[in-house]
Scaffold this active site. Structure first.
Site, PDB file in Angstrom:
ATOM      1  N   HIS A  12       6.379  -1.955  -1.585  1.00  0.00           N
ATOM      2  CA  HIS A  12       5.620  -1.019  -0.737  1.00  0.00           C
ATOM      3  C   HIS A  12       6.369  -0.636   0.540  1.00  0.00           C
ATOM      4  O   HIS A  12       5.964   0.305   1.227  1.00  0.00           O
ATOM      5  CB  HIS A  12       4.272  -1.616  -0.327  1.00  0.00           C
ATOM      6  CG  HIS A  12       3.340  -1.864  -1.480  1.00  0.00           C
ATOM      7  ND1 HIS A  12       2.986  -0.876  -2.361  1.00  0.00           N
ATOM      8  CD2 HIS A  12       2.702  -2.988  -1.904  1.00  0.00           C
ATOM      9  CE1 HIS A  12       2.154  -1.377  -3.278  1.00  0.00           C
ATOM     10  NE2 HIS A  12       1.972  -2.654  -3.031  1.00  0.00           N
TER      11      HIS A  12
ATOM     12  N   ASP B 229       0.199  -9.296 -10.623  1.00  0.00           N
ATOM     13  CA  ASP B 229      -1.182  -9.191 -10.139  1.00  0.00           C
ATOM     14  C   ASP B 229      -2.068  -8.311 -11.020  1.00  0.00           C
ATOM     15  O   ASP B 229      -3.230  -8.081 -10.711  1.00  0.00           O
ATOM     16  CB  ASP B 229      -1.221  -8.706  -8.684  1.00  0.00           C
ATOM     17  CG  ASP B 229      -0.263  -7.562  -8.397  1.00  0.00           C
ATOM     18  OD1 ASP B 229       0.407  -7.080  -9.339  1.00  0.00           O
ATOM     19  OD2 ASP B 229      -0.182  -7.137  -7.228  1.00  0.00           O
TER      20      ASP B 229
END
Ligand SMILES: [Zn+2]
Length: 320
Positions: free
Chosen positions: A130, A256
């Site tokens: 990110h 995740d």
């Protein structure tokens, strides 16, 4: 007789010193310790070599990040501030060193791959996908996968790099680094941005200018399971990889999307990561003389992260 391939694990105990501020934050040192413990207790332990990374040098950090951002990150950590750019991005005095080691792991891993190793897994934190040129985001400070791709191109002259990212979230930082670049193909499979952080990664985002067509986003609806992922691999990802024919492959590996992980609505099984590993091993064999760099991104249920990463690495090590 079947012989398992050796696996180099690039990791550093100082990655554990990155303290995100207590029990409320999901990006914990326990993620790494549980994973490494699991690997050492698995049959893969016979195949493992543990390598310490170097810190990424300034000249490589600035292949993506702005100088003033790097000063801001360093100053923030060393002056005792608790977060950078957003309260999600918690840090402490030791976080700058941990970030340099996480970024350096990709570089150390590439040196190993260009020497004689074939399979390298960077078990590091903080994660990276990110992080933008001048912004910390989503627990990420330095974009480890972007810096690795730049290093592979500029240090070793490998031109066509595939980055494949199956973290549950879109790797906005990787996309923005390479969206105009036809030589780096970014493929991301993630929960649909309408429902999920960071809100980018729509299928319509396919690259810009000369990079048009070198970005492939595959958003999945909440609840997406193994079947949907395997359909995407067979129907969209495999043809795209074959058409691109990468010289080297970087995997931004987040775990995740697992059904036990609360950070997404995806519902992947542990076994799925083994199936994905078979695809990656096949492409590495076909295009890259078996060489594959994998860098840990997310995965916030430590037990599922450890089991899923072990299933993935087991598939890589035992392919063929
Ligand atoms: Zn994620």
């Amino acid at each position: 007789m079947h012989i398992s391939r050796p696996l180099a694990i690039v990791t550093h105990s100082r990655c554990l010193a990155h303290d995100t501020g207590g029990t409320d934050h999901p990006e914990t040192p326990d993620r790494l310790t549980t994973l490494l413990k699991k690997l050492h207790a698995s049959p893969l332990r016979e195949q493992l070599t543990i390598i310490e990374p170097r810190q990424a040098e300034r000249r490589w950090l600035t292949t993506f990040h702005d100088e003033d951002y790097l000063f801001r990150l360093e100053e923030c950590a060393l002056s005792g501030k608790t977060h950078l750019d957003h309260p999600d991005n918690q840090l402490c005095f030791d976080s700058y060193e941990a970030a340099l080691l996480s970024a350096g792991a990709g570089l150390t891993g590439i040196d190993l791959l260009e020497d004689k190793d074939n399979l390298v897994f960077c078990a590091v934190r903080p994660p990276g996908h990110h992080a933008e040129r001048n912004l910390a985001l989503g627990f990420c400070f330095l974009n480890n996968s972007v810096l690795a791709a730049k290093y592979w191109q500029q240090q070793y002259g490998r031109r066509k790099i595939l980055i494949i990212d199956w973290d549950a979230h879109h790797g906005n930082g990787i996309q923005s680094a390479f969206e105009e670049d036809p030589d780096v193909f970014y493929i991301s499979l993630h929960e649909h941005p309408t429902f999920s952080f960071p809100g980018s990664g729509y299928a319509e985002e396919t690259g810009t200018g000369p990079g048009h067509g070198a970005t492939l986003n595959i958003p999945l609806p909440p609840g997406a399971d193994d079947k949907m992922v395997l359909n995407a691999f067979a129907g969209k990802i495999a043809p795209a990889v074959n058409a691109f024919a990468p010289e080297r492959i970087i995997v931004a590996a987040g775990f995740d999307g697992h059904r036990d992980d609360d950070m997404s609505g995806l519902a992947y099984s542990t076994e799925l990561y083994g199936r994905i590993g078979e695809y990656l091993a096949a492409w590495a064999t076909k295009f890259c003389r078996g060489k594959l760099l994998t860098i840990l991104e997310g995965g916030y249920h430590p037990g599922s992260l450890a089991d899923s990463a072990t299933a993935y690495l087991n598939a890589l090590s035992n392919y063929g």
